[in-house]
Design a protein around this motif. Structure first.
Motif, short mmCIF file in Angstrom:
data_model
loop_
_atom_site.label_atom_id
_atom_site.label_comp_id
_atom_site.label_asym_id
_atom_site.label_seq_id
_atom_site.Cartn_x
_atom_site.Cartn_y
_atom_site.Cartn_z
N THR A 52 0.83 -1.20 0.00
CA THR A 52 0.00 0.00 0.00
C THR A 52 0.87 1.25 0.00
O THR A 52 0.64 2.19 -0.78
CB THR A 52 -0.94 0.00 1.22
N LEU A 53 1.86 1.29 0.87
CA LEU A 53 2.75 2.44 0.96
C LEU A 53 3.47 2.69 -0.36
O LEU A 53 3.45 3.81 -0.90
CB LEU A 53 3.79 2.23 2.07
N PHE A 54 4.08 1.66 -0.91
CA PHE A 54 4.84 1.84 -2.15
C PHE A 54 3.92 2.12 -3.33
O PHE A 54 4.32 2.79 -4.28
CB PHE A 54 5.77 0.66 -2.40
N GLY A 55 2.68 1.65 -3.27
CA GLY A 55 1.71 2.01 -4.28
C GLY A 55 1.43 3.51 -4.27
O GLY A 55 1.34 4.15 -5.33
N ARG A 56 1.30 4.08 -3.07
CA ARG A 56 1.12 5.54 -2.96
C ARG A 56 2.36 6.28 -3.45
O ARG A 56 2.26 7.38 -3.98
CB ARG A 56 0.83 5.94 -1.52
N TRP A 57 3.51 5.70 -3.21
CA TRP A 57 4.77 6.33 -3.60
C TRP A 57 5.19 6.01 -5.03
O TRP A 57 6.25 6.44 -5.47
CB TRP A 57 5.90 5.90 -2.66
N ARG A 58 4.39 5.28 -5.77
CA ARG A 58 4.74 4.85 -7.12
C ARG A 58 5.30 5.99 -7.97
O ARG A 58 6.30 5.79 -8.67
CB ARG A 58 3.53 4.19 -7.81
N PRO A 59 4.73 7.22 -7.93
CA PRO A 59 5.29 8.30 -8.75
C PRO A 59 6.73 8.68 -8.37
O PRO A 59 7.44 9.28 -9.18
CB PRO A 59 4.35 9.49 -8.49
N LEU A 60 7.15 8.31 -7.18
CA LEU A 60 8.50 8.65 -6.72
C LEU A 60 9.52 7.56 -7.03
O LEU A 60 10.73 7.80 -6.96
CB LEU A 60 8.49 8.90 -5.21
N LEU A 61 9.04 6.36 -7.30
CA LEU A 61 9.93 5.21 -7.46
C LEU A 61 10.34 5.02 -8.91
O LEU A 61 9.53 5.19 -9.83
CB LEU A 61 9.23 3.94 -6.96
N SER A 62 11.59 4.63 -9.10
CA SER A 62 12.07 4.30 -10.44
C SER A 62 11.37 3.02 -10.91
O SER A 62 10.83 2.25 -10.11
CB SER A 62 13.58 4.08 -10.41
N ALA A 63 11.42 2.79 -12.22
CA ALA A 63 10.82 1.56 -12.77
C ALA A 63 11.45 0.31 -12.16
O ALA A 63 10.72 -0.63 -11.79
CB ALA A 63 10.93 1.56 -14.30
N PRO A 64 12.79 0.24 -12.00
CA PRO A 64 13.36 -0.96 -11.37
C PRO A 64 12.93 -1.13 -9.92
O PRO A 64 12.71 -2.26 -9.47
CB PRO A 64 14.87 -0.74 -11.48
N ALA A 65 12.79 -0.04 -9.18
CA ALA A 65 12.35 -0.15 -7.79
C ALA A 65 10.92 -0.66 -7.72
O ALA A 65 10.60 -1.55 -6.92
CB ALA A 65 12.45 1.21 -7.09
N TRP A 66 10.04 -0.13 -8.59
CA TRP A 66 8.66 -0.57 -8.60
C TRP A 66 8.56 -2.05 -9.00
O TRP A 66 7.80 -2.81 -8.40
CB TRP A 66 7.84 0.31 -9.53
N ALA A 67 9.35 -2.47 -9.98
CA ALA A 67 9.34 -3.87 -10.39
C ALA A 67 9.80 -4.77 -9.24
O ALA A 67 9.23 -5.84 -9.00
CB ALA A 67 10.24 -4.08 -11.60
N HIS A 68 10.79 -4.32 -8.49
CA HIS A 68 11.28 -5.09 -7.34
C HIS A 68 10.19 -5.17 -6.27
O HIS A 68 10.02 -6.22 -5.64
CB HIS A 68 12.55 -4.45 -6.79
N CYS A 69 9.47 -4.06 -6.05
CA CYS A 69 8.34 -4.08 -5.10
C CYS A 69 7.36 -5.19 -5.48
O CYS A 69 6.95 -5.99 -4.63
CB CYS A 69 7.61 -2.75 -5.10
#
Length: 175
Positions: A153-170
């Protein structure tokens, strides 16, 4: 002779502090490696290695007192130390919810000061937090089971801040 960040961490006892997945030093090295694989700039990856020097809101063990900030900055570089301080200073309860908002406030848990962080500070903080938390979730199934949903949930809210590799790792670690 220049002292490396790993030598400073070893001297501060990071290799003797138990932490999920081994020792605190093991964890710090993994966080740096994750940031490297995501293509983080060198200062942010180095901050991943050093992020526990002042403790954090979630891991209060401090390896270095705040009065030694100048000495740490001299050893690891001012930009890296600024990132380490910013990460360590986060009052998570007050800061996490609004981090992705341009006018969201960040509260420094050491001083109580509140301010809107810059876009770069928000991105760096989100990447470092993701690398840190995803390492814990990856090495410890109990942590993943207990906190995985909240982290998604947290990283979903932060998705605009995360790089594509970070989001994929999430997505890979948390489902």
């Amino acid at each position: 002779m220049t002292v490396t960040a790993v030598e400073l961490l070893e001297a501060a006892g990071a290799a003797r502090i138990e932490h999920p997945g081994g020792t605190l030093l093991d964890h710090l090295k993994r966080v740096e490696a994750v940031l490297d694989t995501w293509g983080a700039r060198p200062a942010l990856a180095s901050a991943g290695l050093c992020h526990a020097f002042y403790g954090t809101d979630g891991f209060p063990t401090s390896l270095l007192e705040l009065e030694h900030r100048a000495a740490l900055a001299e050893a690891i570089g001012a930009e890296v130390e600024d990132l380490v301080y910013f990460y360590a200073s986060c009052d998570r309860k007050a800061s996490y919810r609004g981090l992705a908002e341009q006018d969201g406030l960040f509260r420094d848990r050491f001083t109580g000061a509140e301010f809107p962080p810059t876009a770069q500070q928000r991105r760096d903080f989100a990447e470092l937090t993701a690398a840190n938390e995803l390492d814990l979730a990856a090495v410890n199934p109990d942590i993943r089971a207990r906190y995985g949903s909240g982290l998604r949930t947290l990283f979903g809210r932060w998705r605009p801040l995360l790089s594509a590799p970070a989001w994929a790792h999430c997505r890979d670690v948390l489902g």
